[in-house]
Design a protein around this motif. Sequence first.
Motif, mmCIF file in Angstrom:
data_model
loop_
_atom_site.group_PDB
_atom_site.id
_atom_site.type_symbol
_atom_site.label_atom_id
_atom_site.label_comp_id
_atom_site.label_asym_id
_atom_site.label_seq_id
_atom_site.Cartn_x
_atom_site.Cartn_y
_atom_site.Cartn_z
ATOM 1 N N LEU A 87 0.855 -1.189 0.000
ATOM 2 C CA LEU A 87 0.000 0.000 0.000
ATOM 3 C C LEU A 87 0.890 1.238 0.000
ATOM 4 C CD1 LEU A 87 -2.970 1.144 0.330
ATOM 5 C CD2 LEU A 87 -2.456 1.258 2.780
ATOM 6 N N THR A 88 1.219 1.717 -1.184
ATOM 7 C CA THR A 88 2.017 2.933 -1.314
ATOM 8 C C THR A 88 1.960 3.407 -2.757
ATOM 9 O OG1 THR A 88 4.184 3.959 -0.909
ATOM 10 C CG2 THR A 88 4.197 1.749 -1.827
ATOM 11 N N PHE A 89 2.515 4.604 -2.984
ATOM 12 C CA PHE A 89 2.603 5.151 -4.339
ATOM 13 C C PHE A 89 3.634 4.351 -5.135
ATOM 14 C CE2 PHE A 89 4.140 8.715 -7.192
ATOM 15 C CZ PHE A 89 3.032 8.684 -8.011
ATOM 16 N N VAL A 90 3.439 4.275 -6.443
ATOM 17 C CA VAL A 90 4.298 3.440 -7.291
ATOM 18 C C VAL A 90 5.766 3.855 -7.242
ATOM 19 C CG1 VAL A 90 2.450 2.802 -8.873
ATOM 20 C CG2 VAL A 90 3.788 4.877 -9.309
ATOM 21 N N ALA A 91 6.061 5.127 -6.949
ATOM 22 C CA ALA A 91 7.446 5.601 -6.954
ATOM 23 C C ALA A 91 8.305 4.877 -5.933
ATOM 24 C CB ALA A 91 7.494 7.103 -6.709
ATOM 25 N N THR A 92 7.704 4.391 -4.850
ATOM 26 C CA THR A 92 8.480 3.648 -3.862
ATOM 27 C C THR A 92 9.094 2.411 -4.500
ATOM 28 O OG1 THR A 92 6.873 4.382 -2.198
ATOM 29 C CG2 THR A 92 8.429 2.681 -1.534
ATOM 30 N N ALA A 93 8.307 1.698 -5.287
ATOM 31 C CA ALA A 93 8.795 0.486 -5.937
ATOM 32 C C ALA A 93 9.684 0.792 -7.136
ATOM 33 C CB ALA A 93 7.622 -0.386 -6.370
ATOM 34 N N THR A 94 9.317 1.781 -7.945
ATOM 35 C CA THR A 94 10.136 2.073 -9.131
ATOM 36 C C THR A 94 11.509 2.610 -8.742
ATOM 37 O OG1 THR A 94 9.148 4.287 -9.367
ATOM 38 C CG2 THR A 94 8.124 2.483 -10.589
ATOM 39 N N LEU A 105 7.202 -7.015 -1.863
ATOM 40 C CA LEU A 105 5.986 -6.302 -1.484
ATOM 41 C C LEU A 105 5.348 -6.970 -0.273
ATOM 42 C CD1 LEU A 105 4.566 -5.783 -5.080
ATOM 43 C CD2 LEU A 105 6.199 -4.377 -3.808
ATOM 44 N N ALA A 106 5.201 -6.202 0.807
ATOM 45 C CA ALA A 106 4.766 -6.744 2.085
ATOM 46 C C ALA A 106 3.434 -6.145 2.517
ATOM 47 C CB ALA A 106 5.831 -6.484 3.147
ATOM 48 N N ASP A 107 2.886 -6.704 3.561
ATOM 49 C CA ASP A 107 1.633 -6.232 4.127
ATOM 50 C C ASP A 107 1.872 -4.997 4.990
ATOM 51 O OD1 ASP A 107 -1.098 -6.273 4.464
ATOM 52 O OD2 ASP A 107 -1.140 -8.007 5.791
ATOM 53 N N VAL A 108 0.787 -4.392 5.449
ATOM 54 C CA VAL A 108 0.845 -3.249 6.362
ATOM 55 C C VAL A 108 0.002 -3.565 7.595
ATOM 56 C CG1 VAL A 108 1.224 -1.553 4.541
ATOM 57 C CG2 VAL A 108 -1.123 -2.101 5.249
ATOM 58 N N ALA A 328 -0.762 -5.671 -7.393
ATOM 59 C CA ALA A 328 -1.733 -5.861 -8.477
ATOM 60 C C ALA A 328 -1.331 -5.067 -9.719
ATOM 61 C CB ALA A 328 -3.131 -5.444 -8.024
ATOM 62 N N MET A 329 -0.087 -4.592 -9.756
ATOM 63 C CA MET A 329 0.410 -3.821 -10.899
ATOM 64 C C MET A 329 1.130 -4.752 -11.871
ATOM 65 S SD MET A 329 -0.026 -0.405 -10.542
ATOM 66 C CE MET A 329 -0.426 0.799 -9.253
ATOM 67 N N PRO A 330 0.586 -4.982 -13.067
ATOM 68 C CA PRO A 330 1.241 -5.889 -14.022
ATOM 69 C C PRO A 330 2.673 -5.482 -14.366
ATOM 70 C CG PRO A 330 -1.009 -5.429 -14.712
ATOM 71 C CD PRO A 330 -0.722 -4.515 -13.555
ATOM 72 N N ALA A 331 2.956 -4.176 -14.398
ATOM 73 C CA ALA A 331 4.299 -3.727 -14.759
ATOM 74 C C ALA A 331 5.340 -4.109 -13.717
ATOM 75 C CB ALA A 331 4.306 -2.212 -14.963
ATOM 76 N N LEU A 332 4.893 -4.368 -12.482
ATOM 77 C CA LEU A 332 5.818 -4.751 -11.413
ATOM 78 C C LEU A 332 5.891 -6.258 -11.214
ATOM 79 C CD1 LEU A 332 4.883 -2.107 -8.666
ATOM 80 C CD2 LEU A 332 6.878 -2.088 -10.178
ATOM 81 N N GLU A 333 4.954 -6.984 -11.794
ATOM 82 C CA GLU A 333 4.796 -8.405 -11.487
ATOM 83 C C GLU A 333 6.059 -9.214 -11.754
ATOM 84 O OE1 GLU A 333 1.719 -12.081 -12.574
ATOM 85 O OE2 GLU A 333 1.516 -10.126 -13.541
ATOM 86 N N LYS A 334 6.722 -8.963 -12.883
ATOM 87 C CA LYS A 334 7.892 -9.753 -13.256
ATOM 88 C C LYS A 334 9.142 -9.338 -12.486
ATOM 89 C CE LYS A 334 6.280 -10.668 -17.973
ATOM 90 N NZ LYS A 334 6.591 -10.517 -19.421
ATOM 91 N N HIS A 335 9.067 -8.217 -11.806
ATOM 92 C CA HIS A 335 10.262 -7.673 -11.162
ATOM 93 C C HIS A 335 10.183 -7.689 -9.645
ATOM 94 C CE1 HIS A 335 11.258 -6.225 -15.176
ATOM 95 N NE2 HIS A 335 10.072 -5.659 -15.237
ATOM 96 N N SER A 336 9.127 -8.259 -9.075
ATOM 97 C CA SER A 336 8.898 -8.169 -7.639
ATOM 98 C C SER A 336 8.554 -9.522 -7.051
ATOM 99 C CB SER A 336 7.752 -7.192 -7.339
ATOM 100 O OG SER A 336 7.974 -5.934 -7.925
#
Length: 393
Positions: A87-94, A105-108, A328-336
Amino acid sequence: MTLPLLVPDLPAPEVLMPYLQRMHAARQYSNFGPLVCEFETGLNARFSARSPVSLGLTTVANATLGLELALTALDLPPHSRVLVPALTFVATATAVLRAGHLPVLADVDAQSWLLTPEIARQAVAQGAVDAVLPVATFGAPHAMAGWHEFEQDTGIPVVIDAAAAFGSQWLDAPTGTAVFSLHATKCLPAGEGGFVVSSRPGLIARVRQLTNFGINLNPAAGVPVGMLVRIGTNAKMSEYHAAVGLASLDRWDERAALRRSMHADLRARLDAAATPALLRWQEMAEPVAAPTLLCVRLPSAQDRERLERVCAERHIMVRRWYQPLLNAMPALEKHSTCLPAPAAVKIATDLCGLPFYLGMAGGDAERVAEAVRAALGAKGAAPLVGSEGQHSA
């Protein structure tokens, strides 16, 4: 007339003029100019007053680059696993990916909506974690004592993504690193920008060097000035943005107090409007010092959908903040790597962002409250008494 979700609160041109005149007189517009250095000094004084240890601080062009460079400055091995909340903005992951690492990617926590040291310890027990990037979600601060103990016990570095938490998130433990945003929508706006503050030895010097392409500017460093010693980027704050930041800092305490007052008033109106249904608010040990958003969980997903329809009919903007979740972001799925996140998933089913900004009149606040009253079916609930426009700024 459409009621906007948020409206930036930047200093007026006439307030900026003295700083712009100083910049023009100095004829330096970037490259760690005098306004940037003055801004950093003012920020560092605030943080140092709340810290038991010496801190370093450097500005950056924006908080996303600040996160990327702070992670880079940790000198982790390539493809290290960095724990971040779902649960955060995409910039944290990118930012993790652009630093050459892999988001985990973890729970809160179900009440605070934060990635906590306890959740991080569970993730460490389940597999390899090389760094942790908790987020001060919606400006809610982390208790740094818990993260200090986590670092001491595990040896795993922690960097707080405190983008929305200026004035709330302090480094008041023996160890700590945080990155803040100065975007136009934040409570300390520079139009665009950010800064990194840390007690970790050498980290700020490395981040500062990375913001200037990775070039050595220290004559005592043992390598020639101008030598490329790290692979960096151009992430320096300009003097123009520092001018806006300084003007914003001059009035920050006054504007923060007004934000707190308005936020409390609107929250009370919504609680009264929702009766007998219950709104669920983010729980935190310390309140946000200068709120910029108003986010609340509705009683159910159906209630959220009903409120969204009512607001659309009444031209009131709303938003499902931080959704879809990162897992649930497909663009992150292969990298996370996605760990189970049941609390985050539940929060995402009914979380709703409602209008809140300085300049919101009492009539605007009651307009939002009436929409909540209509959506949740609290017929006849009395509105809070308040003079029209008493909180206009």
